[in-house]
Design a protein around this motif. Structure first.
Motif, mmCIF file in Angstrom:
data_model
loop_
_atom_site.group_PDB
_atom_site.id
_atom_site.type_symbol
_atom_site.label_atom_id
_atom_site.label_comp_id
_atom_site.label_asym_id
_atom_site.label_seq_id
_atom_site.Cartn_x
_atom_site.Cartn_y
_atom_site.Cartn_z
ATOM 1 N N ILE B 95 0.822 -1.203 0.007
ATOM 2 C CA ILE B 95 -0.030 0.007 -0.036
ATOM 3 C C ILE B 95 0.979 1.155 -0.149
ATOM 4 N N SER B 96 2.140 1.273 0.724
ATOM 5 C CA SER B 96 2.949 2.305 0.795
ATOM 6 C C SER B 96 3.470 2.464 -0.506
ATOM 7 N N TYR B 97 3.957 1.611 -1.325
ATOM 8 C CA TYR B 97 4.442 1.667 -2.477
ATOM 9 C C TYR B 97 3.163 2.084 -3.611
ATOM 10 N N ILE B 98 2.164 1.809 -3.597
ATOM 11 C CA ILE B 98 1.047 2.332 -4.396
ATOM 12 C C ILE B 98 0.817 3.708 -4.221
ATOM 13 N N ALA B 99 0.722 4.136 -2.882
ATOM 14 C CA ALA B 99 0.471 5.262 -2.519
ATOM 15 C C ALA B 99 1.563 6.543 -3.123
ATOM 16 N N THR B 100 2.834 5.963 -3.061
ATOM 17 C CA THR B 100 3.940 6.587 -3.498
ATOM 18 C C THR B 100 4.014 6.855 -4.886
#
Lengths: 187, 361
Positions: B95-100
């Motif tokens: 999720i952190s990757y997708i948000a970034t």
């Protein structure tokens, strides 16, 4: 004034407790009423008891979970032990008598003892005991019409079981009769 | 039963309503892994997929599902995943990757009691994880908190709309009870949420444009700081999407703040104490990020106090305290581990705090 009925339906898994509740909720929809159906789905259910809270109202339903009920439809002893005290004073308790060792004792609520299992056995279909209970309940608490219930059965029962709808209707009518007789006896 | 121009009223479980709405929202694919109390979502998709035009895939784990979402969303597809608390924890890195990487997608958390493997009963214990960035780094999700089966369906559409508007993942934060309960609803219309493949999608370079790149890795700190500045500006812009609902707030002296199922329970608690002449009202945040802090700050000007009710040890209460900013007392009533407060116990708690002035010992 907004009319709301908060109902607990409880018994063993397999007695048709959840589907009884669903029939009630679907019936309410047939009459454009608001409804919620909240099942027990946790470890409690895996231990063999099942229950659902059904709310039917003319207005928007706030909490789908409540701790006191207008009516209780009870199909076994553990459920009776658990929910007898949760019926509001002046409320209604319907219980299936065949497995009850310790009957309810409250004097401030209306209690109906229903021989649903026995009557269902006479029909050679013990699965319809729940519909007999529903009939008894609806005879006293006329919150939805019989015609709506019959429409609801078409929604709840999968199509392959639609040939059983007349039998379910018969069971509901038997339940109504059982309560009628009790009411006449007390009068 | 219904006339033809009236929309069809259905009785559905929250999980099934959400899945049906997603199909009607035109999802290209769903990737997920079963976990109670949301397995009906995967089951419903699996049953419907052969008849309708989308892909459903049971991944080998939640880590895999979220990375499949990363890939498919990077290719510009409208995609979603769902899980329950422990499974959503596993997804946090992705999720952190997708948000970034700024990819729109929908994530659903049908929360269960924790911490740990916990129980399968309803909980709101994942509020912090949802709104504060559950994974690493400074990122935000758009967080929608339904409180009815109707909203379980509607917020799928809202979630995709907002996610695609801001190129940001959206999260639906519900709980096991909302997933399992049945209510009547009118489903959103199929095809009413058109989707065009965005120009940033990595679907093959054409001669007339530069290469599209989807990444969350910017190894030079100067570049990474610039990405952070951009993200923070975007999160600030998202503040305008704040949504909330009020109940009896016109003359309220005591203000409940609760989201999701807790808000439904508080609504009944308001009814109970109003019958006794206590002027209580309710603010229900619908978006948990952005949080309705201005509305709460305004209410704090005239309120005798607040009572925050959550199915956790006290998480959103911190955001309410920040918004109230010391103007009046903020009390908390919570149940944990899958237990649900009753309207009656909330009413008793409110009277204890505001009428009998019992303080915590």
């Amino acid at each position: 004034m907004i009319q709301t009925e908060e109902i607990i339906v409880a018994g063993f898994g397999g007695q048709g407790v959840l589907s009884l509740g669903q029939v009630l909720s679907y019936s309410a929809i047939m009459e454009d009423k608001e409804t919620s159906w909240m099942p027990s789905y946790g470890p409690e259910m895996r231990g063999g008891t099942a229950n659902c809270v059904v709310i039917i109202s003319d207005g928007r339903i706030s909490s789908p979970l409540v701790s006191v009920y207008d009516s209780a439809i009870i199909l076994n002893q553990p459920s009776l032990d658990k929910f007898e005290s949760c019926v509001k004073p002046g409320g209604y308790l319907f219980y299936e008598e065949s497995t009850i060792v310790n009957p309810p004792t409250r004097e401030d609520i209306h209690i109906f003892k229903i021989s649903a299992a026995e009557e269902a056995n006479k029909l050679n279909k013990k699965q319809v005991a729940n519909m007999i209970m529903l009939g008894s309940f609806l005879e006293v608490r006329q919150i939805v019409k019989l015609e709506s219930v019959l429409k609801a059965l078409q929604k709840v029962l999968p199509e392959r079981h639609h040939h059983l709808i007349p039998l379910n209707e018969q069971a509901i009518l038997i339940g109504k009769d059982l309560v009628q007789k009790q009411l006449q006896e007390t009068n | 039963m219904e006339n033809s121009n009236k929309k069809e009223v259905r009785l559905m479980k929250g999980n099934e309503a959400l899945a049906e709405a997603a199909i009607r929202a035109g999802i290209k694919a769903y990737f997920g892994y079963p976990i109670t109390p949301q397995s009906e979502i995967l089951e419903y998709f699996t049953e419907q997929a052969p008849k309708r035009n989308f892909t459903v895939l049971q991944a080998e784990s939640e880590v895999a599902s979220i990375n499949m979402i990363y890939g498919a969303a990077g290719a510009g597809a409208r995609v979603m995943t769902s899980s329950s608390s422990p499974g959503v924890s596993l997804m946090q890195e992705g999720i952190s990757y997708i948000a970034t990487a700024e990819l729109p997608c929908l994530i659903v958390n049908i929360t269960r009691g924790g911490p740990g493997l916990g129980t399968i009963q309803p909980s709101q214990g994942d509020y912090f994880q949802s709104v504060k960035g559950g994974g690493h780094g400074d990122y935000k999700l758009i967080v929608l908190a339904p409180s009815s089966v109707q909203e379980m369906a509607d917020f799928v559409f809202e979630g995709f709309k907002l996610a695609e508007k801001y190129r940001n993942p959206a999260l639906i934060l519900a709980d096991g009870a909302l997933g399992q309960m049945m209510e009547k609803l009118v489903l959103p219309e199929e095809g009413s949420l058109p989707h065009v493949t965005p120009d940033w999608a990595t679907i093959g370079k054409t001669k007339d444009r530069e290469r599209n790149v989807i990444t969350s890795l910017h190894i030079q700190p100067e570049k990474m700081e610039a990405v952070n500045h951009h993200l923070q500006e975007k999160y600030k812009a998202m503040e305008q999407e704040v949504r909330f609902e009020e109940y009896f707030m016109d003359d309220a002296e005591i203000v409940f703040v609760a989201f999701g199922l807790s808000a439904r329970i508080c609504q009944k608690a308001v009814d109970i104490v109003r019958e006794k002449g206590i002027k209580a009202g309710l603010i229900r945040p619908i978006t948990l990020f952005p949080f309705p802090k201005q509305r709460i700050a305004d209410a704090a000007q005239n309120a005798a106090g607040f009572m925050v009710v959550e199915m956790n040890a006290g998480q959103m209460v911190e955001d309410v305290q920040l918004a109230v900013n010391g103007k009046c007392p903020v009390y908390f009533k919570g149940r944990m581990g899958g237990m649900i407060p009753t309207p009656e116990e909330i009413a008793v708690e409110l009277e204890a705090k505001f009428i009998h002035h019992e303080e915590e010992v």
